[in-house]
Design a protein around this motif. Structure first.
Motif, mmCIF file in Angstrom:
data_model
loop_
_atom_site.group_PDB
_atom_site.id
_atom_site.type_symbol
_atom_site.label_atom_id
_atom_site.label_comp_id
_atom_site.label_asym_id
_atom_site.label_seq_id
_atom_site.Cartn_x
_atom_site.Cartn_y
_atom_site.Cartn_z
ATOM 1 N N PRO A 19 86.568 35.354 79.153
ATOM 2 C CA PRO A 19 85.495 34.704 77.925
ATOM 3 C C PRO A 19 84.228 35.247 77.867
ATOM 4 O O PRO A 19 83.659 35.523 77.105
ATOM 5 N N LEU A 20 83.637 35.214 79.166
ATOM 6 C CA LEU A 20 82.094 35.596 79.335
ATOM 7 C C LEU A 20 81.956 37.033 78.924
ATOM 8 O O LEU A 20 81.094 37.352 78.479
ATOM 9 N N ILE A 21 82.786 37.908 79.541
ATOM 10 C CA ILE A 21 83.076 39.282 79.362
ATOM 11 C C ILE A 21 82.959 39.741 78.017
ATOM 12 O O ILE A 21 82.117 40.519 77.428
ATOM 13 N N ALA A 22 83.954 39.078 77.352
ATOM 14 C CA ALA A 22 84.268 39.178 75.813
ATOM 15 C C ALA A 22 82.994 38.813 75.186
ATOM 16 O O ALA A 22 82.790 39.732 74.051
ATOM 17 N N ALA A 23 82.487 37.636 75.233
ATOM 18 C CA ALA A 23 81.175 37.183 74.714
ATOM 19 C C ALA A 23 80.091 38.462 74.891
ATOM 20 O O ALA A 23 79.159 38.495 74.045
ATOM 21 N N GLY A 24 80.048 38.739 76.132
ATOM 22 C CA GLY A 24 78.937 39.875 76.307
ATOM 23 C C GLY A 24 79.203 41.090 75.460
ATOM 24 O O GLY A 24 78.113 42.091 75.512
ATOM 25 N N GLN A 25 80.485 41.370 74.918
ATOM 26 C CA GLN A 25 80.492 42.686 73.968
ATOM 27 C C GLN A 25 80.022 42.038 72.580
ATOM 28 O O GLN A 25 80.185 42.893 71.564
ATOM 29 N N SER A 26 79.719 40.733 72.437
ATOM 30 C CA SER A 26 79.453 40.439 70.970
ATOM 31 C C SER A 26 78.249 41.213 70.268
ATOM 32 O O SER A 26 77.006 41.303 71.014
ATOM 33 N N PRO A 27 78.305 41.702 69.214
ATOM 34 C CA PRO A 27 77.056 42.311 68.402
ATOM 35 C C PRO A 27 76.068 41.351 68.076
ATOM 36 O O PRO A 27 74.803 41.863 68.121
ATOM 37 N N LEU A 28 76.378 40.093 68.127
ATOM 38 C CA LEU A 28 75.111 39.085 68.050
ATOM 39 C C LEU A 28 73.887 39.228 69.057
ATOM 40 O O LEU A 28 72.821 39.095 68.687
ATOM 41 N N LEU A 29 74.411 39.736 70.100
ATOM 42 C CA LEU A 29 73.563 39.644 71.387
ATOM 43 C C LEU A 29 72.337 40.383 71.039
ATOM 44 O O LEU A 29 71.072 40.311 71.550
ATOM 45 N N GLN A 30 72.246 41.492 70.434
ATOM 46 C CA GLN A 30 71.260 42.800 70.213
ATOM 47 C C GLN A 30 70.306 42.184 69.261
ATOM 48 O O GLN A 30 69.103 42.599 69.474
ATOM 49 N N TRP A 31 70.461 40.818 68.529
ATOM 50 C CA TRP A 31 69.534 40.382 67.647
ATOM 51 C C TRP A 31 69.056 39.066 68.434
ATOM 52 O O TRP A 31 68.589 38.225 67.430
ATOM 53 N N ARG A 32 69.289 38.851 69.546
ATOM 54 C CA ARG A 32 68.948 37.552 70.140
ATOM 55 C C ARG A 32 67.896 37.670 71.298
ATOM 56 O O ARG A 32 68.143 38.646 72.106
ATOM 57 N N GLU A 33 66.992 36.692 71.222
ATOM 58 C CA GLU A 33 66.096 36.741 72.430
ATOM 59 C C GLU A 33 66.828 36.090 73.686
ATOM 60 O O GLU A 33 67.697 35.478 73.496
ATOM 61 N N PRO A 34 66.377 36.423 74.936
ATOM 62 C CA PRO A 34 67.297 36.211 76.263
ATOM 63 C C PRO A 34 67.434 34.580 76.363
ATOM 64 O O PRO A 34 68.455 34.397 76.654
ATOM 65 N N ILE A 35 66.372 33.765 75.886
ATOM 66 C CA ILE A 35 66.657 32.050 75.946
ATOM 67 C C ILE A 35 67.791 31.789 75.116
ATOM 68 O O ILE A 35 68.662 31.046 75.633
ATOM 69 N N TYR A 36 67.989 32.488 73.965
ATOM 70 C CA TYR A 36 68.946 32.113 73.053
ATOM 71 C C TYR A 36 70.420 32.475 73.663
ATOM 72 O O TYR A 36 71.275 31.776 73.545
ATOM 73 N N ILE A 37 70.222 33.820 74.120
ATOM 74 C CA ILE A 37 71.532 34.299 74.984
ATOM 75 C C ILE A 37 72.045 33.346 76.097
ATOM 76 O O ILE A 37 73.208 33.017 76.101
ATOM 77 N N ILE A 38 71.129 32.929 76.728
ATOM 78 C CA ILE A 38 71.273 31.981 78.044
ATOM 79 C C ILE A 38 71.876 30.862 77.500
ATOM 80 O O ILE A 38 72.972 30.211 78.093
ATOM 81 N N ALA A 39 71.154 30.379 76.336
ATOM 82 C CA ALA A 39 71.818 28.996 75.970
ATOM 83 C C ALA A 39 73.187 29.088 75.549
ATOM 84 O O ALA A 39 73.985 27.938 75.773
ATOM 85 N N GLY A 40 73.440 30.124 74.968
ATOM 86 C CA GLY A 40 74.971 30.273 74.165
ATOM 87 C C GLY A 40 75.872 30.433 75.391
ATOM 88 O O GLY A 40 77.031 29.785 75.438
#
Lengths: 193, 166
Positions: A19-40
């Motif tokens: 699930p972590l690797i799959a979430a790592g492919q999410s297009p949403l990540l490119q529009w999020r700041e690091p802290i938001y990505i870490i939180a998710g």
């Protein structure tokens, strides 16, 4: 037994990694700041921790100090929840304040807030278990965990986030199944007699 | 022929029904005055930056937030109303200044503002809109909206404002 333990370890490893690797492919990540990505991602780790907790406490892996590890992974779960909420708070303070005051517009947020408080209750009971009545400790921890598991799964399922939908569904089903199995094995309701 | 005859039974039932409906107050007069004001939505004001500038478009555009602004009661279109828009987009977070902008309604009460594509944030694809009385010539109550997109792949958002006169 060594083979069985190894198989369970592999399954747990995959339940974390896929699930972590799959979430790592999410297009949403490119529009999020690091802290938001870490939180998710901290939320995903917390969901996977629920599976580990159930497997450990169901005595599924003989020959390992499962109870001791359960305590440490429980502490890890609390940390994951804290990072999840703190990271979201830094990303958008008013949204998190609304969630904590149970006035947020999104239905999943209520489930998340309930799950968070139930995690804290379960952890508090665990920390105080030697000083409280055995019945309160065992029944209370089991009941809190039941709330944690159900509300976390509903919360995760309703969120439109970075998790890929099939891996999210699979992890949620594994968490529900393992928790039901562990609760049935521990049979805390014996304390009611 | 018998079918078109008004019987005592139909007179009683029709009259009875009319009496009942009238007495219960269930009738809705067909008047435009019944148009209700749009209430502020939960979380609508989150990450609001008062007084965002009126812009031709926010960032590089590609997504259209459109809608109408009408007066509660008679539904008359309101011209020159300042609508502020912000969202989490492909160009920035909700809190970022560059994610905010405003536009004015035309004589038909219609507003259209181009902005970057909205992407899901905090679990839902959604936009934020405000009619802030402090940044207009007043006369209407402030309203904050947080509409959801039906799908994260939508390239537009349609929003209706019905403002309550102060």
């Amino acid at each position: 037994m060594a083979v069985r333990n190894a198989l369970i370890l592999i399954v747990l490893g995959l339940a974390f990694a896929v699930p972590l690797i799959a979430a790592g492919q999410s297009p949403l990540l490119q529009w999020r700041e690091p802290i938001y990505i870490i939180a998710g991602f901290s939320g995903i780790v917390g969901l996977a921790f629920l599976l580990v907790q159930s497997v450990l406490i169901a005595d599924a892996m003989p020959g390992i100090p499962a109870r001791r590890i359960h305590v440490w992974t429980g502490a890890g779960l609390v940390c994951a929840v804290v990072v999840h909420v703190a990271g979201l708070w830094i990303t958008s303070p008013p949204d998190v304040v609304d969630v904590l005051l149970f006035r947020a517009p999104a239905p999943f947020s209520v489930w998340g807030a309930v799950a968070m408080w139930a995690v804290f209750v379960a952890a508090f009971l665990a920390a105080a278990r030697k000083r409280i009545d055995l019945r309160i400790w065992r029944l209370g921890h089991s009941m809190a965990v039941t709330v944690v598991v159900t509300s976390t799964v509903v919360h995760a399922w309703l969120v439109q986030g970075t998790m890929e939908v099939f891996t999210k569904g699979a992890l949620c089903i594994m968490v529900l199944g393992a928790s039901a199995w562990a609760l049935r094995k521990r049979r805390a309701w014996r304390m009611l007699r | 022929m018998a079918s078109s005859t008004t019987t005592r039974r139909t007179v009683i039932s029709t009259g009875g029904a009319a009496l009942l409906l009238g007495a219960s107050g269930l009738t809705i007069p067909a008047r435009a005055q019944s148009l209700a004001a749009t209430p502020t939505m939960r979380g609508g004001a989150n990450n609001y930056r008062p007084g965002a500038p009126i812009v031709k478009r926010i960032g590089k555009g590609g997504f259209w937030t459109t809608g109408t602004v009408r007066r509660a009661g008679d539904g008359a279109p309101l011209e020159g109303r300042r609508i502020q828009v912000w969202a989490h987009t492909i160009e920035g977070h909700e809190r970022d200044q560059r994610s905010h902008g405003a536009t004015l309604t035309d004589k038909n009460g219609v507003f259209r503002i181009e902005m970057p594509q909205i992407v899901p944030a905090f679990g839902q694809p959604h936009g934020h809109l405000a009619y802030d009385a402090d940044y207009n010539d007043g006369g209407f109550e402030t309203v904050f909206l947080r509409p959801l997109m039906a799908s994260a792949s939508d390239t537009g958002l349609q929003v209706e404002f019905v403002l309550r006169p102060i």
